[in-house]
Enzyme design. Sequence first.
Site, PDB file in Angstrom:
ATOM      1  N   GLY A  46     -51.533 -98.527 -16.893  1.00  0.00           N
ATOM      2  CA  GLY A  46     -51.861 -99.894 -17.244  1.00  0.00           C
ATOM      3  C   GLY A  46     -51.899-100.834 -16.063  1.00  0.00           C
ATOM      4  CG  ASP A 207     -61.607 -91.357   5.562  1.00  0.00           C
ATOM      5  OD1 ASP A 207     -60.709 -90.559   5.889  1.00  0.00           O
ATOM      6  OD2 ASP A 207     -62.573 -91.043   4.849  1.00  0.00           O
ATOM      7  CG  HIS A 228     -45.764 -90.678 -10.830  1.00  0.00           C
ATOM      8  ND1 HIS A 228     -45.157 -90.098 -11.928  1.00  0.00           N
ATOM      9  CD2 HIS A 228     -46.350 -91.809 -11.281  1.00  0.00           C
ATOM     10  CE1 HIS A 228     -45.382 -90.854 -12.986  1.00  0.00           C
ATOM     11  NE2 HIS A 228     -46.102 -91.895 -12.625  1.00  0.00           N
ATOM     12  NE  ARG A 244     -41.403 -91.011 -16.420  1.00  0.00           N
ATOM     13  CZ  ARG A 244     -41.412 -91.864 -15.408  1.00  0.00           C
ATOM     14  NH1 ARG A 244     -40.356 -92.619 -15.177  1.00  0.00           N
ATOM     15  NH2 ARG A 244     -42.443 -91.970 -14.619  1.00  0.00           N
ATOM     16  CE1 TYR A 326     -50.859 -98.220  -4.676  1.00  0.00           C
ATOM     17  CE2 TYR A 326     -48.922 -98.732  -3.365  1.00  0.00           C
ATOM     18  CZ  TYR A 326     -50.161 -99.090  -3.872  1.00  0.00           C
ATOM     19  OH  TYR A 326     -50.690-100.312  -3.564  1.00  0.00           O
ATOM     20  CD  GLU A 349     -52.849 -96.255  -2.942  1.00  0.00           C
ATOM     21  OE1 GLU A 349     -53.476 -96.200  -4.015  1.00  0.00           O
ATOM     22  OE2 GLU A 349     -52.123 -95.336  -2.527  1.00  0.00           O
ATOM     23  CG  LEU A 361     -42.162-102.957 -10.283  1.00  0.00           C
ATOM     24  CD1 LEU A 361     -42.105-104.234 -11.115  1.00  0.00           C
ATOM     25  CD2 LEU A 361     -41.181-101.944 -10.837  1.00  0.00           C
ATOM     26  CG  ASN A 364     -46.777-105.066  -9.957  1.00  0.00           C
ATOM     27  OD1 ASN A 364     -47.160-105.640 -10.977  1.00  0.00           O
ATOM     28  ND2 ASN A 364     -45.617-105.343  -9.384  1.00  0.00           N
TER      29      ASN A 364
HETATM   30  C1  LIG Z   1     -53.287 -90.442 -11.017  1.00  0.00           C
HETATM   31  C2  LIG Z   1     -53.042 -91.896 -10.697  1.00  0.00           C
HETATM   32  C3  LIG Z   1     -52.660 -92.779 -11.698  1.00  0.00           C
HETATM   33  C4  LIG Z   1     -52.431 -94.123 -11.399  1.00  0.00           C
HETATM   34  N1  LIG Z   1     -52.086 -94.987 -12.409  1.00  0.00           N
HETATM   35  C5  LIG Z   1     -51.941 -96.305 -12.140  1.00  0.00           C
HETATM   36  C6  LIG Z   1     -51.669 -97.231 -13.190  1.00  0.00           C
HETATM   37  O1  LIG Z   1     -51.587 -96.865 -14.355  1.00  0.00           O
HETATM   38  N2  LIG Z   1     -51.520 -98.542 -12.855  1.00  0.00           N
HETATM   39  C7  LIG Z   1     -51.639 -98.991 -11.569  1.00  0.00           C
HETATM   40  O2  LIG Z   1     -51.491-100.193 -11.329  1.00  0.00           O
HETATM   41  N3  LIG Z   1     -51.918 -98.130 -10.566  1.00  0.00           N
HETATM   42  C8  LIG Z   1     -52.085 -96.806 -10.818  1.00  0.00           C
HETATM   43  N4  LIG Z   1     -52.388 -95.942  -9.798  1.00  0.00           N
HETATM   44  C9  LIG Z   1     -52.647 -96.481  -8.454  1.00  0.00           C
HETATM   45  C10 LIG Z   1     -54.022 -97.159  -8.425  1.00  0.00           C
HETATM   46  O3  LIG Z   1     -54.906 -96.434  -9.231  1.00  0.00           O
HETATM   47  C11 LIG Z   1     -54.598 -97.206  -7.011  1.00  0.00           C
HETATM   48  O4  LIG Z   1     -53.658 -97.723  -6.121  1.00  0.00           O
HETATM   49  C12 LIG Z   1     -55.829 -98.116  -6.976  1.00  0.00           C
HETATM   50  O5  LIG Z   1     -56.731 -97.765  -7.996  1.00  0.00           O
HETATM   51  C13 LIG Z   1     -56.501 -98.037  -5.623  1.00  0.00           C
HETATM   52  O6  LIG Z   1     -57.714 -98.726  -5.702  1.00  0.00           O
HETATM   53  P1  LIG Z   1     -58.557 -99.028  -4.384  1.00  0.00           P
HETATM   54  O7  LIG Z   1     -59.766 -99.754  -4.825  1.00  0.00           O
HETATM   55  O8  LIG Z   1     -57.684 -99.647  -3.369  1.00  0.00           O
HETATM   56  O9  LIG Z   1     -58.936 -97.576  -3.810  1.00  0.00           O
HETATM   57  P2  LIG Z   1     -59.718 -96.339  -4.458  1.00  0.00           P
HETATM   58  O10 LIG Z   1     -59.896 -96.450  -5.900  1.00  0.00           O
HETATM   59  O11 LIG Z   1     -58.996 -95.145  -3.910  1.00  0.00           O
HETATM   60  O12 LIG Z   1     -61.144 -96.439  -3.808  1.00  0.00           O
HETATM   61  C14 LIG Z   1     -61.371 -96.165  -2.441  1.00  0.00           C
HETATM   62  C15 LIG Z   1     -62.857 -96.184  -2.185  1.00  0.00           C
HETATM   63  O13 LIG Z   1     -63.084 -96.063  -0.778  1.00  0.00           O
HETATM   64  C16 LIG Z   1     -64.065 -95.084  -0.543  1.00  0.00           C
HETATM   65  N5  LIG Z   1     -63.843 -94.490   0.786  1.00  0.00           N
HETATM   66  C17 LIG Z   1     -62.714 -93.890   1.241  1.00  0.00           C
HETATM   67  N6  LIG Z   1     -62.919 -93.438   2.499  1.00  0.00           N
HETATM   68  C18 LIG Z   1     -64.199 -93.777   2.836  1.00  0.00           C
HETATM   69  C19 LIG Z   1     -65.010 -93.562   3.983  1.00  0.00           C
HETATM   70  N7  LIG Z   1     -64.604 -92.880   5.078  1.00  0.00           N
HETATM   71  N8  LIG Z   1     -66.273 -94.040   3.967  1.00  0.00           N
HETATM   72  C20 LIG Z   1     -66.759 -94.694   2.890  1.00  0.00           C
HETATM   73  N9  LIG Z   1     -66.031 -94.905   1.779  1.00  0.00           N
HETATM   74  C21 LIG Z   1     -64.776 -94.453   1.754  1.00  0.00           C
HETATM   75  C22 LIG Z   1     -63.886 -94.094  -1.699  1.00  0.00           C
HETATM   76  O14 LIG Z   1     -65.067 -93.334  -1.877  1.00  0.00           O
HETATM   77  C23 LIG Z   1     -63.613 -95.047  -2.848  1.00  0.00           C
HETATM   78  O15 LIG Z   1     -64.807 -95.547  -3.377  1.00  0.00           O
HETATM   79  C24 LIG Z   1     -52.598 -94.591 -10.072  1.00  0.00           C
HETATM   80  C25 LIG Z   1     -52.969 -93.696  -9.059  1.00  0.00           C
HETATM   81  C26 LIG Z   1     -53.199 -92.360  -9.363  1.00  0.00           C
HETATM   82  C27 LIG Z   1     -53.594 -91.417  -8.263  1.00  0.00           C
END
Ligand SMILES: Cc1cc2nc3c(=O)[nH]c(=O)nc-3n(C[C@H](O)[C@H](O)[C@H](O)COP(=O)(O)OP(=O)(O)OC[C@H]3O[C@@H](n4cnc5c(N)ncnc54)[C@H](O)[C@@H]3O)c2cc1C
Length: 536
Positions: A46, A207, A228, A244, A326, A349, A361, A364
């Site tokens: 969520g 990257d 996790h 949970r 994370y 991230e 958390l 978040n």
């Molecule tokens: C299994 C799982 C469950 C999770 N559940 C939750 C949850 O319920 N609630 C919550 O708050 N968080 C959750 N998280 C954490 C959260 O999903 C992530 O921290 C967040 O979605 C990250 O988003 P982002 O846009 O920063 O990066 P990402 O979604 O990782 O996107 C990164 C982007 O950068 C691109 N990219 C990377 N390297 C390059 C490159 N060299 N050249 C060009 N493009 C590149 C990728 O292709 C991608 O499009 C979860 C994480 C996981 C793994």
Amino acid sequence: MYDLLVIGGGAAGLSAALAARERGAKVALLGKCFPPRSQSSMAQGGINAVLGGEGDSVQEHIADTLRSAHTLADEARVRRLCERAPEAIAWLDRIGTPFSRTADGKIAQRRLGGARGDRACYAQDYTGLKILHTLYDRALKEAIEFLDEHFLLNFVVEEGRVLGVTAIEMADGEVRAIGAKSVVVATGGYAGLYRGFTTNSSATTGDGVAAAIRAGCILSDMEFVQFHPTALRGSGVLISESARGAGGRLLNGSGERFVDELKPRDEVAAAIWEQLEGGEEVYLDIRHLGEAFIDEHLPQERKLAILYEGVDPVRDPLPIKPVAHYTMGGIEVDDAHMTKVAGLFAAGECANAHIHGANRLGGNSLLETVVFGREAGENAVEFARENGSLGSISSLRFEKDRNFVAAVGRFTNQIDFYAKRDFMGKLFYRNVGILRNETGLKGVLSAVRQMQKELPFMGIADKSRTFNTNLFEFIEFGNMLELAETVLVGAIGRNESRGAHRREDFPRENDEKFGGVHSLAWKEAGTLCNRFGGMR
Ligand SMILES: Cc1cc2nc3c(=O)[nH]c(=O)nc-3n(C[C@H](O)[C@H](O)[C@H](O)COP(=O)(O)OP(=O)(O)OC[C@H]3O[C@@H](n4cnc5c(N)ncnc54)[C@H](O)[C@@H]3O)c2cc1C
């Protein structure tokens, strides 16, 4: 010339691009995969926001976030994030995110670990997928140019200002220079370092974070990696905290509960690790929730458990282990989400916006991608308007990167980098994992430095130019080695235990020396430098 070039099509990148388009900017979004395949799609549990339900308040959301961060969060920014959360959910709702609903039509909310209220808005257990698809649908309707399947190599920086990026067009292997007045990097985290022991997608190789330190940015708090508690034992595939939150129990081999399941992740993960190291098996048991509830609220968890572990959680407890999930550390940003390089912003991230501190958390992170992703997009457009363009990209960076890619084809390939990548994953899990000590950390550091020296003896077997995954994975591995060193240097220097960073040899939090103190890493003439200190 773009006003804004966004790197990464996850929730943060799409949020930044959409906010910039709302301000009429010329925007392009570049990514190594199609946006809906980004790791954001894997988020299950969520997205946090206090929506006025009983027994919760924005103040509690702020307090929970700060407590979990163990003094490493910035209170003003946490306040901003939590106060803007309801507005972010309203926006997601308005643009079509299919949130689960209560009987009276309100957005449904559940409790995740470390939260004192039911504040995670969700869409069954497909929250990230639904948000990401909604953002992408919306982005497709806007005049955003998508540079899909472009692999970021480096940021082009002159006199401390970003001018654009270099990237490989994956379809034909050409290195391109792409100019922009401002850039938002949103390339996700670096938990891919724990290959084989992570819930993350194999593309999460840090990257953008590695390119940022090469470009002159500061990285901070890289040693903080969240584990996790509940990944499937065999595959490392996540079973969401919502299991949970709904009442799932953690049991050891004797069927005993040994920890409060809703404590923050660092505490639950450490308790499970202790059981496993003591020779126990650990299980997540949700059988008592019943098949109807599981199919209604946790359908993905059931499918994943059957598919990856061969266990149906309706009938049997799930064997689990904690894995890397994370990365709290990342590119240091200021209040406007700008890095040390003018015009280069970071969100999601890959950034360290000082929200999660020593322990994030649940719920978040998606919130941060939307609220701070949008802010980064808005601020980047403002920067572009105020500062304009510095003209076209000089050829120096471009030539360097083109020569590097050509040279990789000539590396001798005597050492298999895939084997080294797997080895590093194992080393990191055992020694840079839930419990760390100086001997283990220093041993891994020397192994990593040795691998860095061996890179020219690695290389690629496939010399083709069309979608050469061998080449991209090799470049990713180079980025991983670069970041591995920063994680290790931070972990060795932090002689204490705080949140997700637990040292056997320094089991206590040392507020006198490290309270509110961040580890900072940067490069000078290609050499890694680091120190502990306040924010910039
Ligand atoms: C299994 C799982 C469950 C999770 N559940 C939750 C949850 O319920 N609630 C919550 O708050 N968080 C959750 N998280 C954490 C959260 O999903 C992530 O921290 C967040 O979605 C990250 O988003 P982002 O846009 O920063 O990066 P990402 O979604 O990782 O996107 C990164 C982007 O950068 C691109 N990219 C990377 N390297 C390059 C490159 N060299 N050249 C060009 N493009 C590149 C990728 O292709 C991608 O499009 C979860 C994480 C996981 C793994």
